[in-house]
Design an enzyme around this catalytic site. Structure first.
Site, mmCIF file in Angstrom:
data_model
loop_
_atom_site.group_PDB
_atom_site.id
_atom_site.type_symbol
_atom_site.label_atom_id
_atom_site.label_comp_id
_atom_site.label_asym_id
_atom_site.label_seq_id
_atom_site.Cartn_x
_atom_site.Cartn_y
_atom_site.Cartn_z
ATOM 1 C CB VAL A 9 -0.944 0.030 1.225
ATOM 2 C CG1 VAL A 9 -1.974 -1.091 1.124
ATOM 3 C CG2 VAL A 9 -0.166 -0.088 2.526
ATOM 4 C CB SER A 10 0.528 4.462 -1.635
ATOM 5 O OG SER A 10 -0.743 4.852 -1.158
ATOM 6 C CB THR A 11 0.004 6.083 3.096
ATOM 7 O OG1 THR A 11 -1.264 5.502 3.418
ATOM 8 C CG2 THR A 11 -0.114 6.930 1.839
#
Length: 216
Positions: A9-11
């Site tokens: 996931v990006s964060t």
């Protein structure tokens, strides 16, 4: 077949934890349907544009150390985005690792544009290897033409005891340097004659020679 599940996931927001868990569950089901043995589950919380991700670096290390046959991902963007995606897919395919995705319910099918870029990258790498080999041959030929006799200097090759300081022919480095070979060419030449030496080591030994006080 031995496989690794890779989730990203990006964060690092707590809301993204659910997405990671969902990816893991779906990829476990995919591995079961394909009859794959999951060796490791790796999770990353980082941008896909970044290469410096703990999980992806661990993935590449395991692939080098273990006989990994496949990597399972949700879709190709989980591996990465932009240039990072192309670079990482290239690394995986070069290791003969198959990539399976949930989005395609099977082996990854690259777009025409991505396939073209990967073909270009592979072609460039092949020509780089050819140029490197030609450089070694050229350096060896020039060294021999300039009086280098490798048979006089190979007696210490393969020293299994190991040494703090590598035993390399400094005088030959000096001679080859005076014959206008670059440090990279000198290192390639010596490697061709059996010495495990880098450009940096050659450069350092030459600098040491230059820093020595002249005899009066």
């Amino acid at each position: 077949m031995k496989a690794i599940i890779y989730c990203r996931v990006s964060t690092k927001k707590e809301t993204q934890e659910t997405s990671l868990e969902r990816q893991e569950d779906e990829l476990l089901k995919l591995s079961d349907s394909l009859g794959l043995n999951v060796f490791k589950i790796i999770k990353d919380q980082a941008s896909g544009y970044e290469l410096d991700r703990p999980g992806i670096l661990q993935l590449l290390d395991i692939i080098k150390e273990e006989k990994i046959d496949a990597v399972l991902i949700q879709d190709e963007t989980r591996v990465g985005r932009g240039n990072a995606k192309i670079a990482l897919i290239h690394c995986l395919l070069k290791e003969n690792v198959k990539i399976y995705t949930i989005s395609q319910n099977g082996e990854l099918q690259l777009s025409e544009s991505d396939s073209m870029v990967l073909n270009i990258v592979s072609m460039v790498e092949e020509y780089q290897r050819k140029l490197h080999n030609l450089k070694i041959k050229r350096g060896m030929k020039r060294a021999v033409e300039n009086g280098y006799k490798p048979q006089r200097n190979l007696k210490n090759r393969g020293n299994i005891e190991g040494r703090d300081r590598k035993n390399i022919p400094v005088q030959e480095i000096i001679r080859l340097r005076k014959n206008d070979l670059t440090f990279s060419e000198i290192a390639a030449t010596l490697r061709g004659f059996g010495y495990d030496v880098s450009k940096a080591t050659v450069h350092r030994r030459f600098q040491e020679y230059q820093s020595q006080p002249e005899e009066s």
